[in-house]
Enzyme design. Structure first.
Site, PDB file in Angstrom:
ATOM      1  CG  HIS A 114     -62.770 -50.880   8.963  1.00 23.17           C
ATOM      2  ND1 HIS A 114     -63.263 -51.598   7.908  1.00 23.17           N
ATOM      3  CD2 HIS A 114     -61.499 -50.479   8.458  1.00 23.17           C
ATOM      4  CE1 HIS A 114     -62.467 -51.612   6.909  1.00 23.17           C
ATOM      5  NE2 HIS A 114     -61.303 -50.911   7.108  1.00 23.17           N
TER       6      HIS A 114
ATOM      7  CD  GLU B  30     -57.311 -55.240   5.967  1.00 26.34           C
ATOM      8  OE1 GLU B  30     -56.782 -54.213   6.258  1.00 26.34           O
ATOM      9  OE2 GLU B  30     -57.721 -55.414   4.605  1.00 26.34           O
TER      10      GLU B  30
ATOM     11  NE  ARG C  30     -66.195 -55.735   5.998  1.00 22.20           N
ATOM     12  CZ  ARG C  30     -65.035 -55.522   5.971  1.00 22.20           C
ATOM     13  NH1 ARG C  30     -64.504 -55.566   4.832  1.00 22.20           N
ATOM     14  NH2 ARG C  30     -64.307 -55.404   7.127  1.00 22.20           N
TER      15      ARG C  30
ATOM     16  CD  GLU D 252     -61.561 -54.176   2.913  1.00 23.12           C
ATOM     17  OE1 GLU D 252     -60.480 -53.626   2.351  1.00 23.12           O
ATOM     18  OE2 GLU D 252     -61.949 -53.981   4.059  1.00 23.12           O
TER      19      GLU D 252
ATOM     20  CG  ASN E  22     -60.628 -57.764   3.522  1.00 25.46           C
ATOM     21  OD1 ASN E  22     -61.703 -58.084   3.587  1.00 25.46           O
ATOM     22  ND2 ASN E  22     -60.411 -56.609   4.484  1.00 25.46           N
TER      23      ASN E  22
ATOM     24  CE1 TYR F  71     -58.166 -53.519  -1.826  1.00 22.69           C
ATOM     25  CE2 TYR F  71     -57.831 -54.983   0.271  1.00 22.69           C
ATOM     26  CZ  TYR F  71     -58.453 -54.015  -0.576  1.00 22.69           C
ATOM     27  OH  TYR F  71     -59.660 -53.431   0.196  1.00 22.69           O
TER      28      TYR F  71
END
Length: 492
Positions: A155, A200, A111, A391, A324, A326
């Site tokens: 992005h 995002e 990606r 991600e 994504n 985290y």
């Protein structure tokens, strides 16, 4: 009763928020993987991810135009240590080295993102041939190694001329994005089977336009909401453009966090519901259901900028949904005098207690990943397409010592979060792939070069690449999975 109190019932109906203790204790029913980690499904795809502005450098080469991030990085005080991305990881010139690293790693997919100002320097008009030619070469190099290219069309690097005309506050930017998407797909679509429209959009709205901590650096608070709608409209228009050009798969990548009330006190739960609304559901709901969630929490009857036909475009069915993740976010009611209360916001992120953190200071709570995936499946049901983790990773302060980088904490983070994904799969969530962030150490936005996420250490002066211990760990994991997948396919 306040707007936020009125909206709490709707928030609770859309998402049943966990308690702090449930997340920390792993009460998301994570299976025990202490004996032998289970294998992923037979069609599961492993990958790595990067973004153009963070790795390419060559910001003025071959006719590339200026982006909002070029302007932001040149503005004093915006980026830590005053660094820019003019060189970054120099991947524009060294893409062959990076494809070789991907081949050694053994990934199924890569990606990467396509820089809009490299393809359309002003955000409009014909394509810049040298810019498209670069992505031609990259796609061909990947395919020659048996790696599937998975480009992200946006992005965060909006062409600066479009920002000068209003940026994502301007509805016309969505139409310009669809034109750009068509240019790229016309050139690369014969070799690219999977596209991601946006990366995002929540971060563009919240950090770029509401708080001003990222490009373009506006601090509009709730005045930033039109940028959410215009980005999602751009996504819908791009999906239509891609569908009109063939049978490629298409999806979007949203950043999600599991929102955890600081306590079970009503004020904290109301605050967490409001944060969940603005961070998660405003961006997921329209894409997956064709409707915005109840916005009365913000005194709104409808999303600003919404026009007839918009939601039909935004809610068009997708082939996959990129997630994504985290870390989770713990939220309390805004305390008197805090910057959040002063800005008129009812919530305030607070630290988790007694959990390890990454180099960024982000809490490490793998069970929250499982719970987040389970909650998406529960909340959106049949409307949720297969998920791809687009991600997931962690930054730590790595050093090269005697030619090696021993990054045990990153390896542990990755192992625990991949197990968390497997736990969600065992609980019935349809997850089809995992793309690790990131292949390379890179320019980490407003943090400059102070945060390293890569499997590969990059010397930002010489460009030298040194695979870290986590690179070898991930390589071995993928190799084991591939052997198991081949054995199962042979037996099928």
């Amino acid at each position: 009763m306040s707007h936020f109190e009125q909206a709490d019932a709707a928030a609770s109906a859309d998402r049943d928020l966990p308690t702090n203790s449930e997340v920390l204790m792993g009460d998301a029913a994570t299976p025990d993987h202490s004996a032998e980690p289970p294998r992923s499904p037979r069609d599961f795809r492993w990958g790595a991810a990067t973004a153009a502005f963070q790795i390419e450098g060559a910001t003025s080469a071959d006719g590339r135009g200026e982006s909002i991030w070029d302007v932001f990085t040149r503005t004093p005080g915006r980026v830590l240590e005053g660094t820019t991305a003019e060189v970054a990881a120099d991947s524009y010139r060294r893409y062959g080295d990076d494809v070789a690293l991907l081949a050694t790693l053994g990934v199924d997919d890569y990606r990467f993102s396509i820089a809009w100002p490299r393809v359309q320097p002003t955000g409009a008009g014909p394509a810049n041939e040298p810019g498209l030619a670069y992505y031609d070469r990259l796609v061909d190099a990947l395919l020659a190694e048996g790696i599937a290219p998975v480009p992200t069309l946006y992005h965060w690097d909006l062409p600066q001329p479009l920002e000068a005309a209003g940026g994502w506050l301007n509805r016309d930017t969505a139409a310009r994005f669809a034109d750009y998407a068509a240019l790229v797909v016309d050139r690369l679509g014969d070799r690219v089977a999977r596209w991601i429209t946006l990366n995002e959009p929540a971060m563009t709205t919240l950090q770029g336009y509401a708080l001003g901590t990222q490009a373009p650096g506006h601090a509009l608070m709730m005045g930033a909401l039109p940028t959410a709608h215009h980005q999602l409209l751009a996504h819908g228009l791009a999906v239509a453009a891609i569908r009109a050009r063939g049978s490629a798969e298409v999806g979007i990548t949203n950043n999600h966090t599991l929102v955890v009330p600081a306590t079970d006190a009503p004020g904290d739960r109301l605050a967490a519901g409001a944060f969940d609304l603005v961070y998660n559901r405003i961006f997921a709901g329209p894409v997956l259901t064709g409707a915005y969630p109840d916005l009365s929490a913000f005194g709104l009857d409808a999303m600003p900028g919404l026009a007839d036909g918009d939601l039909e475009l935004i809610g068009a069915p997708l082939d996959f949904y990129g997630v994504n993740f985290y870390n989770p976010t713990r939220v309390a009611a805004a305390s008197d005098g805090s910057e959040f209360a002063t800005a008129g916001l009812p919530f305030e992120p607070v630290e988790f207690e007694g959990v390890p953190t990454t180099g960024f200071g982000w809490p490490i709570v793998p069970a929250a990943f499982t719970e987040l995936l389970v909650s998406l499946d529960r909340d959106y049901g049949e409307r949720l397409p297969p998920i791809v983790i687009t991600e997931n990773g962690a930054s730590f302060p790595d050093e090269v010592v005697d030619g090696a980088v021993h990054d045990e904490r990153r390896t542990a983070y990755l192992a625990e979060h991949i197990d968390a994904v497997r736990a969600a799969i065992e609980l019935g969530v349809d997850v089809r792939g995992y793309y690790l962030w990131s292949l390379l150490d890179n320019f980490e936005w407003a943090e400059g070069y102070t945060q390293r996420f890569g499997l590969v250490h990059v010397d930002f002066e010489s460009g030298e690449r040194v695979p870290k211990d986590s690179f070898e760990w991930y390589r071995e994991l993928i190799a084991r999975e591939r052997v198991a997948r081949n054995q199962e396919n042979g037996a099928a």
